[in-house]
Every structure is written in C-alpha cells, then in structure tokens.
Scaffold this active site. Structure first.
Site, mmCIF file in Angstrom:
data_model
loop_
_atom_site.group_PDB
_atom_site.id
_atom_site.type_symbol
_atom_site.label_atom_id
_atom_site.label_comp_id
_atom_site.label_asym_id
_atom_site.label_seq_id
_atom_site.Cartn_x
_atom_site.Cartn_y
_atom_site.Cartn_z
ATOM 1 C CG ASP A 23 54.851 0.417 25.729
ATOM 2 O OD1 ASP A 23 54.083 -0.489 25.114
ATOM 3 O OD2 ASP A 23 54.317 0.643 27.171
ATOM 4 C CG HIS A 56 50.734 -0.126 28.413
ATOM 5 N ND1 HIS A 56 51.989 -0.436 27.489
ATOM 6 C CD2 HIS A 56 50.196 -1.473 28.663
ATOM 7 C CE1 HIS A 56 51.702 -1.593 27.104
ATOM 8 N NE2 HIS A 56 50.854 -2.347 27.644
#
Length: 332
Positions: A159, A187
């Site tokens: 990410d 996440h």
C-alpha cells in the site's frame, strides 16, 4: 562470508512466492554478503509444482543460495528459521463472510505459530503477507508465546509503494523523490493512506507533499480511495490478485527490517500496537516506523488532524472486530 541463514517462505508454490524467491536468492533482501538456505513450505497437493520451483532455483546458479528444502512439514520448514515470509493463506472467495475467512486462517496460522514457537530462532523475523494479514499476524503471535510480539509484522508496504507511486505520478517526479508516505491501520479498504507528512524532493529543494500537490480535495478523496481499492482494481484487470508488486513489497519490508531505514526516512509496517496515537493495544496496526539494528520504533509526535483521526478510528474499529471474531474462533 557470513554463515547461511534459514529463510522460510510459505505458500511457496504460489504466485507471490514465485516472484519473491528470486529476490531472496539474489541477495536483494538480506544483502549481497548473506548466504541463505530456503525452506519452501506448501500443502501436500502442491509438492509436484514445488519441485518445478526447486528446479528453477537450481537453474538460477546463484552463489548465495546454499540449500533449498521443499516440504509440507512445518517442523522441517521452521527449524532454526531466522526469517519467515508467511505468504500462504486461505483467500477470500465470492460470498465468503469475513468470519469464514478468519476461521479458515486461524487453523493455518495456529499451526505455523506453534511451529515457529517450537522450532524457529527466538529472534526470528516474521512477515505475514497472506490476508487478512494484520489479524493473521496477531493469531500467529498468539500461538508463539516464546517469541517477542514485536517479531511479528504484517505487510502494508504494498500500500505504501502504491501511494508513493501515485503521488510521484501526480507530481511528475521519479518515485524515489517522494518519501514518508504513511499507511495507517489495516491492510484492507479501511486503511488510511496519509500524504500529509510526506516530502517530495524537487529541483528547488524538499517540499511538503500537500504544498506541492496543492489540492486537499484530491489528497483526502481520490488519492485515498485509489490506494484503498487498488488491489481490487488489479484483480478486475488481471483476473488474479497482485503478485509481482506484492512480492516486491515483501522484499522491501524485510530488507528494511533486516538492514535498517535511512536517517530521516520511515516506512509503514503492521506491528502490535503499544497504544501510540490512541490506537487500542494488542491489535496489529500499520504505523510509520524507523528501523535500526533489526528493531523498529514507531515514529512519535506526528500531528493528527480531525480528518485523519476519523480514518484512524475507523480502521482500528475494523481490526478490533477482526480480533474479536478470531478470538471467538479460537475459543471454539
């Protein structure tokens, strides 16, 4: 040259591992002077496929790679492990509730946690890649009580890399000119990609990213949503989940943990919360960290505005719900 270290990769016959193994064998993660023994763990039906992976590792002819052991036995895989990439997990299938996913993964990460506890080095560095990564890391740590909690981390580096690349594209600079983007929380689609503390290095000097972008609506809206949904966008386009980029991020995460971060720079890692930034303790939450001598420290004292606080609270709430669901499975 140093003594070889034992490095475990689970789900070793899968897509992410296929992209990760070359990085490990070539020295781009643990350094060009560190030989490794690879321990490749997968389920019995994948052993034939894994033999093909072993053939390819042999055919790389890389001098840092000393031994390759394919196995379906966690006791063999985790013996004296110095580092472990827990890639294998039950993927979420269409129509599957989060509790069903957690229930399947509790079984996997219970076995692996117990094997780590019994067979691995006590300073083993464990990176959980398989989703839901944050809560899988928490489960794994629960079943390895003799290993410090801070030795279990979850990957949010993918990410971070996505956010860094998106900002670099927006600002028309090379990706390495952007630093200190933060991924807070889970996440998942509740994560908060935060550019408000990031810097961009321009020909005129370093500048805060919000000042350089000069568009708060984009930073708080389209940018955040793009990173939150990037994994789903890859699946929609590729008909398979992220593999090459996930493997690169796993290597980045472990390399920084092993070798350290540069002065003035931080990276995002899912770590067991110590209560920093008002986040509930004992959930695995992504924070900005600096790393030295194989030890990470959460970056402290960053100002959190009202918008960010709401985002942090939302992703923390989801992680508390996941923990409660995992605990209910553990108690059955």
């Amino acid at each position: 040259m140093a003594e070889p270290i034992n490095v475990v990769v689970t789900g070793a016959a899968g897509q992410i591992a296929y992209s990760l193994l070359y990085q490990l064998a070539a020295g781009s993660v643990f350094g060009p002077e560190q030989p490794i023994n690879l321990r490749l763990l997968d389920i019995p039906p994948m052993m034939e496929v894994l033999q093909g992976v072993v053939m390819e590792l042999d055919d790389l002819a890389l001098n840092l790679l000393r031994e390759v052991t394919p196995t379906a036995d966690p006791a063999v895989a985790f013996k004296d492990a110095a580092a472990a990439f827990l890639v294998g997990a039950m993927p979420r299938k269409q129509g599957m509730e989060r509790k069903d996913l957690l229930s399947a993964n509790v079984k996997i990460f219970k076995v692996q946690g117990e094997a780590l506890d019994k067979f691995a080095r006590k300073d083993v560095k464990v990176l959980v890649v398989g989703n839901p990564a944050n809560t899988n890391a928490l489960i794994c740590s629960h079943y390895a009580p003799s290993i410090p909690k801070e030795n279990f981390t979850a990957m949010t580096r993918l990410d971070q890399n996505r956010a860094q690349a998106a900002l670099a594209a927006r600002l028309s600079v090379q990706v390495d000119r952007v630093q200190n983007v933060i991924i807070w929380g889970n996440h998942s689609s509740t994560q908060y990609p935060d550019a408000h503390h990031a810097l961009v290095h321009l020909p005129t000097g370093a500048k805060p990213v919000p000042e350089a972008v000069n568009d708060d609506a984009w930073l708080n809206g389209e940018f955040v949503e793009k990173i939150q949904k990037r994994g789903a966008a890859v699946i929609a386009a590729r008909k398979m989940s992220s593999a090459m980029s996930a493997a690169k991020a796993a290597g980045d995460h472990m390399r920084d943990w092993w070798i350290g971060t540069r002065p003035g720079k931080w990276v995002s890692m899912g770590v067991v919360s110590d209560g920093s930034y008002g986040i509930p303790k004992d959930i695995v939450f992504s924070f900005p960290v600096t790393i030295k001598d194989h030890q990470f420290k959460i970056v402290q004292g960053l100002p959190i505005n009202e918008f960010a606080r709401a985002k942090l609270n939302a992703t923390a709430k989801e992680l508390e719900e996941e923990r409660a669901e995992a605990n209910s499975v553990l108690e059955q």
